[in-house]
Design a protein around this motif. Structure first.
Motif, PDB file in Angstrom:
ATOM      1  N   LYS A 155       0.774  -1.250   0.100  1.00 45.72           N
ATOM      2  CA  LYS A 155       0.148   0.008   0.073  1.00 45.72           C
ATOM      3  C   LYS A 155       1.051   1.253   0.018  1.00 45.72           C
ATOM      4  CE  LYS A 155      -1.835   1.528   3.572  1.00 45.72           C
ATOM      5  NZ  LYS A 155      -3.026   1.966   4.395  1.00 45.72           N
ATOM      6  N   ASP A 156       0.427   2.250  -0.592  1.00 46.69           N
ATOM      7  CA  ASP A 156       0.947   3.686  -0.434  1.00 46.69           C
ATOM      8  C   ASP A 156       0.307   4.354   0.586  1.00 46.69           C
ATOM      9  OD1 ASP A 156       2.100   5.911  -1.326  1.00 46.69           O
ATOM     10  OD2 ASP A 156       1.130   6.205  -3.251  1.00 46.69           O
ATOM     11  N   VAL A 183      15.505   4.451   1.152  1.00 48.54           N
ATOM     12  CA  VAL A 183      14.781   4.408   2.461  1.00 48.54           C
ATOM     13  C   VAL A 183      13.672   5.549   2.682  1.00 48.54           C
ATOM     14  CG1 VAL A 183      15.157   4.909   5.028  1.00 48.54           C
ATOM     15  CG2 VAL A 183      16.584   3.377   3.958  1.00 48.54           C
ATOM     16  N   MET A 184      12.497   5.158   3.308  1.00 45.21           N
ATOM     17  CA  MET A 184      11.502   6.178   3.444  1.00 45.21           C
ATOM     18  C   MET A 184      10.736   6.201   4.547  1.00 45.21           C
ATOM     19  SD  MET A 184       8.038   6.808   0.855  1.00 45.21           S
ATOM     20  CE  MET A 184       6.714   7.551   1.018  1.00 45.21           C
ATOM     21  N   ASP A 193       6.377   8.170  -5.231  1.00 44.81           N
ATOM     22  CA  ASP A 193       6.089   8.534  -6.698  1.00 44.81           C
ATOM     23  C   ASP A 193       7.045   7.686  -7.482  1.00 44.81           C
ATOM     24  OD1 ASP A 193       5.940   9.724  -9.181  1.00 44.81           O
ATOM     25  OD2 ASP A 193       6.295  11.772  -8.668  1.00 44.81           O
ATOM     26  N   HIS A 194       6.332   6.584  -8.369  1.00 43.99           N
ATOM     27  CA  HIS A 194       7.088   5.673  -8.914  1.00 43.99           C
ATOM     28  C   HIS A 194       7.566   6.484 -10.151  1.00 43.99           C
ATOM     29  CE1 HIS A 194       7.316   1.385  -7.852  1.00 43.99           C
ATOM     30  NE2 HIS A 194       5.931   1.386  -7.314  1.00 43.99           N
ATOM     31  N   SER A 195       6.945   7.351 -10.710  1.00 43.74           N
ATOM     32  CA  SER A 195       7.534   7.838 -11.830  1.00 43.74           C
ATOM     33  C   SER A 195       8.829   8.657 -11.718  1.00 43.74           C
ATOM     34  CB  SER A 195       6.609   8.781 -12.537  1.00 43.74           C
ATOM     35  OG  SER A 195       6.180   9.933 -11.501  1.00 43.74           O
ATOM     36  N   LYS A 196       9.164   9.022 -10.506  1.00 43.25           N
ATOM     37  CA  LYS A 196      10.437   9.839 -10.057  1.00 43.25           C
ATOM     38  C   LYS A 196      11.262   8.853  -9.264  1.00 43.25           C
ATOM     39  CE  LYS A 196       9.684  13.728 -12.182  1.00 43.25           C
ATOM     40  NZ  LYS A 196      10.515  14.067 -13.434  1.00 43.25           N
ATOM     41  N   ASP A 197      10.770   7.456  -9.159  1.00 41.01           N
ATOM     42  CA  ASP A 197      11.613   6.398  -8.276  1.00 41.01           C
ATOM     43  C   ASP A 197      11.712   6.879  -6.898  1.00 41.01           C
ATOM     44  OD1 ASP A 197      12.413   4.800 -10.617  1.00 41.01           O
ATOM     45  OD2 ASP A 197      13.587   6.568 -11.162  1.00 41.01           O
ATOM     46  N   GLY A 198      10.647   7.528  -6.542  1.00 39.08           N
ATOM     47  CA  GLY A 198      10.504   7.905  -5.102  1.00 39.08           C
ATOM     48  C   GLY A 198      11.624   9.032  -4.514  1.00 39.08           C
ATOM     49  N   LYS A 307      11.184  16.156   0.575  1.00 36.70           N
ATOM     50  CA  LYS A 307      10.479  16.921  -0.535  1.00 36.70           C
ATOM     51  C   LYS A 307      11.438  17.650  -1.346  1.00 36.70           C
ATOM     52  CE  LYS A 307       5.389  15.898   0.373  1.00 36.70           C
ATOM     53  NZ  LYS A 307       4.233  16.470   0.192  1.00 36.70           N
ATOM     54  N   ASP A 308      12.416  18.396  -0.520  1.00 36.77           N
ATOM     55  CA  ASP A 308      13.419  19.103  -0.865  1.00 36.77           C
ATOM     56  C   ASP A 308      14.519  18.331  -1.715  1.00 36.77           C
ATOM     57  OD1 ASP A 308      11.830  21.282  -0.412  1.00 36.77           O
ATOM     58  OD2 ASP A 308      13.124  21.553   1.522  1.00 36.77           O
TER      59      ASP A 308
END
Length: 360
Positions: A155-156, A183-184, A193-198, A307-308
């Motif tokens: 899940k997201d 790591v997150m 965000d999969h499109s930006k590889d997280g 996010k920065d």
């Protein structure tokens, strides 16, 4: 059940406790061969989901086929009933299934260790050549379990910790070298965000060449007193190599360990051979002991928001685009620097003038 038989059943649990060593294995949170339940959809202490299959040699989260996802999640079964006047501690990790049908259990219990280290023996392999394979494995320590989703089969907007072993670069502009480990930490408010590889939510990461190796590949995740460390052993040298080391991480107790994987248009075999959890014997202050660790919100004490983060060719991070506040601070620092240099220059010039007058 006689007291002697009960002691024999409890023996393996007590044997896990070491006498002064820094860590010991927690079998109730570990996946170790020989597996029980081969050929079924579940096993004691672990539940499967999706395309996951259990063999005698490995747990395959996904086969090398398109559009597959699977996961495996741990749970501890705690004995709840008393029999013939004998009692077991509420925290006993003995599975009810080992004590027979006369014992009940309190259901699926999470992990309550404050300091721990997880060693994962895994294998990612497939027929796809360079950039023709995907997507990767995720290792989890989260509040929710067995919930499928778009983040490597899970899940997201999760609560907890995730370690992503990503094999495919979705962002064509990235300068990272894949496979890549990141790591997150999430309190449910962030989306991967999969499109930006997280990379907008990534805390740290490193390149790690773990795919299609002919030898065993390992990863270790250590969490102790706010410090999170990820290490790899990918070179068949029996040596750990540092990948990630960050401090200021806050994780609660009472979450679940798991692993998941997903494939899309590209695929791979994603296998878990073992997951071994060790308790780290760490002393905490009286203030820390009085904290309700189950109520801690997953977070990281960073000077800036993840996010920065933007990519750096080295795989590290630099700060994001300058905001108006940052521009103001930079201009203020530059102005102060100019003033200091002017004052120092004036003082030096005055002293030289006085020195020159002495020679007339």
């Amino acid at each position: 059940m006689t007291p002697l038989l009960l002691l024999l059943l409890l023996g393996p649990v007590a044997a896990d406790i070491t006498d002064g060593n820094s860590e010991h294995l927690k079998r109730e949170h570990s996946l170790i061969k020989p597996y029980q339940g081969v050929g079924s959809s579940s096993m004691p202490l672990w539940d499967f989901q999706g395309s996951t299959i259990l063999t005698s040699q490995y747990v395959r989260l996904t086969p090398d086929e398109r559009s597959k996802e699977g996961s495996i999640w741990n749970h501890q079964i705690v004995v709840a009933q008393r029999l013939q006047g004998m009692t077991l501690p509420d925290s006993s990790p003995v599975a009810a299934t080992t004590l027979g049908s006369d014992w009940g259990c309190s259901g699926q219990e999470p992990c309550f260790l404050k300091d721990w280290e997880m060693h994962v023996h895994f294998k990612v392999h497939g027929a796809g050549k360079k950039n023709l394979h995907g997507d990767g494995i995720a290792l989890w320590y989260t509040r929710d379990r067995l919930v499928s989703g778009p983040v490597f089969g899970s899940k997201d907007n999760f609560h907890g910790l995730a370690i992503f072993l990503d094999t495919y670069p979705n962002d064509e502009a990235t300068e990272r070298v894949f496979p890549y480990i990141s790591v997150m930490v999430n309190n449910g408010s962030l989306s991967y965000d999969h499109s930006k590889d997280g990379r907008w939510t990534e805390l740290a990461g490193c390149t790690a060449d773990f795919r299609n190796r002919d030898h065993d590949t390992f990863l270790a995740v250590r969490y102790s007193r706010g410090r999170l460390t990820v290490m790899t052993d990918l070179e068949d040298k029996n040596e750990w190599k540092n990948c990630i080391d960050i401090t200021g991480v806050r994780l609660p107790t009472g979450y679940y360990f798991g692993a998941s994987a997903g494939t899309g248009d590209l695929s791979d075999n994603h296998d878990i051979i073992s997951m071994k959890l060790f308790q780290l014997m760490v002393e905490h202050t009286p203030e820390e002991e009085n904290i309700d660790w189950t109520k801690i919100e997953p977070s990281v004490n960073f000077l800036k928001s993840p996010k920065d983060n933007v990519d750096d060719p080295t795989g590290n991070f630099r700060s994001g685009p300058l905001t108006g506040w940052r521009v103001f601070l930079l201009l203020l620092c530059a102005l102060l620097g100019i003033i200091v240099c002017a004052v120092v220059g004036a003082v030096v010039f005055q002293k030289r003038q006085e020195r020159n007058k002495r020679f007339y």
